[in-house]
Design a protein around this motif. Structure first.
Motif, PDB file in Angstrom:
ATOM      1  N   SER A 135       0.826  -1.222   0.000  1.00 37.05           N
ATOM      2  CA  SER A 135       0.000   0.000   0.000  1.00 37.05           C
ATOM      3  C   SER A 135       0.849   1.257   0.000  1.00 37.05           C
ATOM      4  N   TYR A 136       1.938   1.222   0.766  1.00 35.88           N
ATOM      5  CA  TYR A 136       2.751   2.420   0.897  1.00 35.88           C
ATOM      6  C   TYR A 136       3.982   2.396  -0.012  1.00 35.88           C
ATOM      7  N   GLY A 137       4.058   1.384  -0.867  1.00 34.17           N
ATOM      8  CA  GLY A 137       5.173   1.316  -1.806  1.00 34.17           C
ATOM      9  C   GLY A 137       6.521   1.222  -1.121  1.00 34.17           C
ATOM     10  N   ILE A 138       6.583   0.476  -0.013  1.00 38.03           N
ATOM     11  CA  ILE A 138       7.862   0.301   0.684  1.00 38.03           C
ATOM     12  C   ILE A 138       8.190  -1.187   0.683  1.00 38.03           C
ATOM     13  N   PRO A 139       9.232  -1.589  -0.037  1.00 42.92           N
ATOM     14  CA  PRO A 139       9.525  -3.024  -0.094  1.00 42.92           C
ATOM     15  C   PRO A 139      10.036  -3.574   1.238  1.00 42.92           C
ATOM     16  N   LEU A 140       9.624  -4.784   1.549  1.00 37.25           N
ATOM     17  CA  LEU A 140      10.146  -5.498   2.712  1.00 37.25           C
ATOM     18  C   LEU A 140      11.527  -5.997   2.326  1.00 37.25           C
ATOM     19  N   ILE A 141      12.573  -5.439   2.942  1.00 36.07           N
ATOM     20  CA  ILE A 141      13.927  -5.778   2.477  1.00 36.07           C
ATOM     21  C   ILE A 141      14.678  -6.729   3.394  1.00 36.07           C
ATOM     22  N   GLY A 142      14.202  -6.916   4.627  1.00 41.56           N
ATOM     23  CA  GLY A 142      14.944  -7.809   5.505  1.00 41.56           C
ATOM     24  C   GLY A 142      14.276  -7.984   6.847  1.00 41.56           C
ATOM     25  N   GLY A 143      14.910  -8.766   7.720  1.00 43.17           N
ATOM     26  CA  GLY A 143      14.357  -8.947   9.043  1.00 43.17           C
ATOM     27  C   GLY A 143      14.803 -10.219   9.703  1.00 43.17           C
ATOM     28  N   ASP A 144      14.091 -10.574  10.758  1.00 46.10           N
ATOM     29  CA  ASP A 144      14.507 -11.707  11.582  1.00 46.10           C
ATOM     30  C   ASP A 144      13.278 -12.219  12.331  1.00 46.10           C
ATOM     31  N   THR A 145      13.322 -13.501  12.717  1.00 45.00           N
ATOM     32  CA  THR A 145      12.252 -14.022  13.576  1.00 45.00           C
ATOM     33  C   THR A 145      12.859 -14.562  14.863  1.00 45.00           C
ATOM     34  N   ASN A 146      12.083 -14.478  15.934  1.00 49.73           N
ATOM     35  CA  ASN A 146      12.518 -14.924  17.248  1.00 49.73           C
ATOM     36  C   ASN A 146      11.354 -15.525  18.010  1.00 49.73           C
ATOM     37  N   GLU A 147      11.683 -16.012  19.191  1.00 52.87           N
ATOM     38  CA  GLU A 147      10.661 -16.608  20.034  1.00 52.87           C
ATOM     39  C   GLU A 147      10.451 -15.737  21.259  1.00 52.87           C
ATOM     40  N   ALA A 148       9.189 -15.520  21.626  1.00 52.34           N
ATOM     41  CA  ALA A 148       8.898 -14.758  22.836  1.00 52.34           C
ATOM     42  C   ALA A 148       7.573 -15.242  23.404  1.00 52.34           C
ATOM     43  N   SER A 149       7.250 -14.788  24.607  1.00 49.17           N
ATOM     44  CA  SER A 149       6.013 -15.257  25.235  1.00 49.17           C
ATOM     45  C   SER A 149       4.780 -14.546  24.678  1.00 49.17           C
ATOM     46  N   GLU A 150       4.978 -13.415  24.023  1.00 47.73           N
ATOM     47  CA  GLU A 150       3.871 -12.744  23.345  1.00 47.73           C
ATOM     48  C   GLU A 150       4.384 -12.184  22.022  1.00 47.73           C
ATOM     49  N   ILE A 151       3.466 -11.712  21.191  1.00 48.91           N
ATOM     50  CA  ILE A 151       3.896 -11.207  19.887  1.00 48.91           C
ATOM     51  C   ILE A 151       4.565  -9.840  20.032  1.00 48.91           C
ATOM     52  N   ILE A 152       5.750  -9.734  19.477  1.00 49.41           N
ATOM     53  CA  ILE A 152       6.489  -8.470  19.484  1.00 49.41           C
ATOM     54  C   ILE A 152       6.919  -8.195  18.049  1.00 49.41           C
ATOM     55  N   ILE A 153       6.570  -7.041  17.543  1.00 46.73           N
ATOM     56  CA  ILE A 153       6.991  -6.711  16.182  1.00 46.73           C
ATOM     57  C   ILE A 153       7.764  -5.407  16.224  1.00 46.73           C
ATOM     58  N   SER A 154       9.019  -5.485  15.846  1.00 48.07           N
ATOM     59  CA  SER A 154       9.813  -4.274  15.787  1.00 48.07           C
ATOM     60  C   SER A 154      10.100  -4.003  14.315  1.00 48.07           C
ATOM     61  N   GLY A 155       9.641  -2.887  13.839  1.00 48.14           N
ATOM     62  CA  GLY A 155       9.849  -2.539  12.435  1.00 48.14           C
ATOM     63  C   GLY A 155      10.822  -1.387  12.315  1.00 48.14           C
ATOM     64  N   THR A 156      11.515  -1.330  11.198  1.00 45.31           N
ATOM     65  CA  THR A 156      12.368  -0.180  10.898  1.00 45.31           C
ATOM     66  C   THR A 156      12.073   0.258   9.476  1.00 45.31           C
ATOM     67  N   ALA A 157      11.746   1.528   9.328  1.00 48.61           N
ATOM     68  CA  ALA A 157      11.504   2.065   7.992  1.00 48.61           C
ATOM     69  C   ALA A 157      12.653   2.986   7.619  1.00 48.61           C
ATOM     70  N   ILE A 158      13.126   2.826   6.393  1.00 46.09           N
ATOM     71  CA  ILE A 158      14.228   3.647   5.899  1.00 46.09           C
ATOM     72  C   ILE A 158      13.748   4.413   4.678  1.00 46.09           C
ATOM     73  N   GLY A 159      14.128   5.678   4.602  1.00 43.83           N
ATOM     74  CA  GLY A 159      13.714   6.491   3.467  1.00 43.83           C
ATOM     75  C   GLY A 159      14.733   7.573   3.191  1.00 43.83           C
ATOM     76  N   GLN A 160      14.359   8.505   2.344  1.00 43.87           N
ATOM     77  CA  GLN A 160      15.246   9.638   2.095  1.00 43.87           C
ATOM     78  C   GLN A 160      14.432  10.889   1.813  1.00 43.87           C
ATOM     79  N   VAL A 161      15.042  12.027   2.080  1.00 45.37           N
ATOM     80  CA  VAL A 161      14.331  13.281   1.844  1.00 45.37           C
ATOM     81  C   VAL A 161      15.339  14.372   1.473  1.00 45.37           C
ATOM     82  N   ASP A 162      14.924  15.228   0.602  1.00 45.79           N
ATOM     83  CA  ASP A 162      15.685  16.416   0.241  1.00 45.79           C
ATOM     84  C   ASP A 162      15.938  17.249   1.506  1.00 45.79           C
ATOM     85  N   LYS A 163      17.203  17.657   1.713  1.00 45.29           N
ATOM     86  CA  LYS A 163      17.542  18.362   2.945  1.00 45.29           C
ATOM     87  C   LYS A 163      16.706  19.611   3.185  1.00 45.29           C
ATOM     88  N   TYR A 164      16.427  20.299   2.121  1.00 45.07           N
ATOM     89  CA  TYR A 164      15.705  21.554   2.295  1.00 45.07           C
ATOM     90  C   TYR A 164      14.203  21.350   2.427  1.00 45.07           C
TER      91      TYR A 164
END
Lengths: 396, 396
Positions: A135-164
């Motif tokens: 929907s947002y045109g952001i490709p899923l480029i990587g990640g990891d899976t782990n085990e925990a007692s409840e669901i935890i999702i940590s996402g990181t979004a990377i982008g770029q912007v014109d400085k000005y």
């Protein structure tokens, strides 16, 4: 739907990652043209130690990055589906990028789940992630899976912007309009309703009847806003076009409540002033904020103290919303100011630009920047009240 | 040390983030010169929705990103200090970047902690994060704090690498040497010892006595390796200089056990072959892998199946290590092959380059790439045994 009883522990981490890769590949291929280039890069590094992405970031742009963690017990109401959990984990991060006016580059997914999670539920969650990425045109480029007692999702979004063009929280001037990108409080109302439903189903049914007499659409809308929020990606792009050296547009997404964000933007403006003083030796010449810094330092010398005044009569709160809040024993201004999760924008803009912006997007002007050093509301009855900062804050 | 009884819940999320910013600022300023440029960029976006970073990534480079989550109950042994938890959260991510040969750009920290965590412990953890960031020259550029029932740290490391120099898991040829960057199994031994200590203190003391008769330094070294691993950042840079179009160096960091990584690199080599077949239409011309792809496709047509053969006599396992494993009732080859967390590199290199590489860094040649489609070990007694893939895998 034919559900299997397979659990994630039946197949293990490596095969789960394979499933994510497979799903993300097929979704991306079906998707539209702006991702074909990324697909190729992603492919190069599939299964490798890190994700490799083709980007072009020159000295006129910033790399933009943001990370947000969602934890089942704090962030996912009982009624939230696995699909919605996955979807929200992308939205919260894209929202942070959008509020900087950034273009998306890629999304990293880090997920921990209980061993006994059904594989079907895991797949549904991943589908939510991938649909949001599409929907947002952001490709899923990587990640990891782990085990925990409840669901935890940590996402990181990377982008770029014109400085000005980067949309900071700071940079506003006295007299700038204080705006929001849409109505607020619906997600808060939705969370409230879901909480009542969880605690007392009979009471919920009873309240629902009363609410439906007032308006039969608001409940669905509120719950939908709570369970499947969206990020203001396009609005971020529109606002950055209005952001110029002479007329800064400042933007933030509303996650912890509007009042809390008011104090945030004022703090950021002050922090930037003081950092500019103490870090002046680190200033480089080709940066976003040279002009801005000079102006802010001028302001600092004049000991100017910004504040915000909003007008109750300007707040986009429908009569029905107020009545429903009343049925639930809630203060509608509390829902509006002190609960977050709407992911709408709070932004400031020079008042001369209001009409032009109205041609491009919907928004509501709710107040203005003052030099009063307070955050206050002029109520419909003529009283002026201080708005406190109490938004939702973790660990308190 | 004077410890206070203040808990994180006494000050809340926003002040915790302020503390991180403050600590990171002072550490960075005290730090050496390669960070001054980043400090300025970081400053621009402190407290804002996303981190802004000055980078220059042109068409000859890839953006490199990696994310890893550490969860107290799975990743932190009881004896680990808060400082070490923080330190490790950086190491695991930098290790992934290092094994691509990447230069570091920035680190994002996403941390969830129980409400009743002591503020001193939180500060210690953050100090570990910042000291690791300083060690590896990767500025802490952003992050978030949350509440959870146990400590969860999700880190994201961002870097960049020259396209033609990126160290992939694939790209090896028959006859290439299979190498490791240092001895393995010490972290595994350390975890084993810590587990025994946790379960039965008397048994631990008893074993310790026996072990110290063999070698009095190994226990400390093993426990130190388990509690405070380091990433092979410099080695990544050295290896990338040896990585050329004609002689690919393939690299991965050993996290789930050496045997598991053997199968990983073989899978990656195969995957890359098949992707190159099905995705050929997405190939762009200025990419790392054009030559490589052609060669791999040639290989595919010849139905070549890579394998790995290692030689027990080449494994850097000291006599004392074997004896200590024996005291603990463990198989030393199991510790060497099937337990991870060493964060050493597994890499392959053309044998003609061995001498040159030896001038630059320490490493051990333990075997070679074959075309036998098996992973096997030639034991000291002359037997050949298949090495199974059983490494540590979450969710199994």
């Amino acid at each position: 739907m034919n559900r299997s009883s397979l659990k994630v522990s039946d197949i293990g981490e490596k095969q789960l990652i394979e499933r994510i890769i497979e799903k993300s590949k097929s979704c991306s291929i079906m998707d539209n043209n702006f991702q074909t280039n990324q697909i190729h890069n992603f492919k190069t590094s599939i299964g490798d130690d890190s994700a490799l992405t083709n980007v072009n970031i020159d000295k006129n742009s910033y790399l933009v990055s943001s990370t947000d963690m969602l934890i089942q017990s704090s962030h996912f109401p009982q009624d939230m589906t696995y699909f919605q959990m996955g979807y929200k984990s992308v939205v919260v991060n894209v929202s942070d990028l959008a509020s900087m006016g950034a273009d998306n580059i890629g999304f990293l997914l880090n997920i921990a789940i209980p061993k006994d999670t059904l594989l079907d539920d895991f797949d549904e969650l991943i589908c939510g992630v991938i649909q949001a990425c599409d929907s947002y045109g952001i490709p899923l480029i990587g990640g990891d899976t782990n085990e925990a007692s409840e669901i935890i999702i940590s996402g990181t979004a990377i982008g770029q912007v014109d400085k000005y063009k980067a949309l900071m929280k700071y940079g506003f001037k006295e007299g700038d309009l204080v705006c929001i990108s849409d109505q607020l409080g619906y997600a808060a109302l939705g969370f409230e309703l879901l909480q009542i439903k969880k605690e007392n189903k009979d009471k919920y049914e009873e309240l629902l009847e009363k609410i439906n007499e007032i308006d039969s659409t608001i409940v669905d809308m509120a719950i939908f806003k709570a369970l499947k929020p969206e990020a203001k990606y396009l609005e971020g792009h529109i606002l950055r076009d209005f952001n110029t050296k002479d007329n800064r547009v400042s933007v933030t997404d509303i996650t912890d409540g509007l009042a809390s964000e008011f104090y945030e933007i004022l703090t950021c403006q002050r922090r930037h002033q003081s950092y500019d003083e103490s870090f002046q030796s680190y200033q480089s010449s080709n940066d976003l904020n040279d002009d801005l810094s000079n102006r802010l330092n001028d302001d600092l010398n004049h000991e100017s103290k910004y504040g915000i005044r909003v007008y109750e009569d300007n707040l986009p709160i429908e009569k029905e919303f107020k009545q429903i809040a009343n049925v639930l024993g809630l203060d509608y201004l509390d829902l509006f100011f002190h609960v977050g999760e709407d992911f709408e924008f709070l932004f400031t803009i020079n008042k001369e630009l209001k009409n032009q912006l109205e041609e491009k997007m919907n928004f509501y002007v709710i107040g203005e920047i003052t030099n009063d050093n307070t955050v206050e509301i002029l109520l419909s009855n003529g009283d002026i009240k201080i708005i406190s900062s109490k938004g939702y804050e973790h660990l308190k």
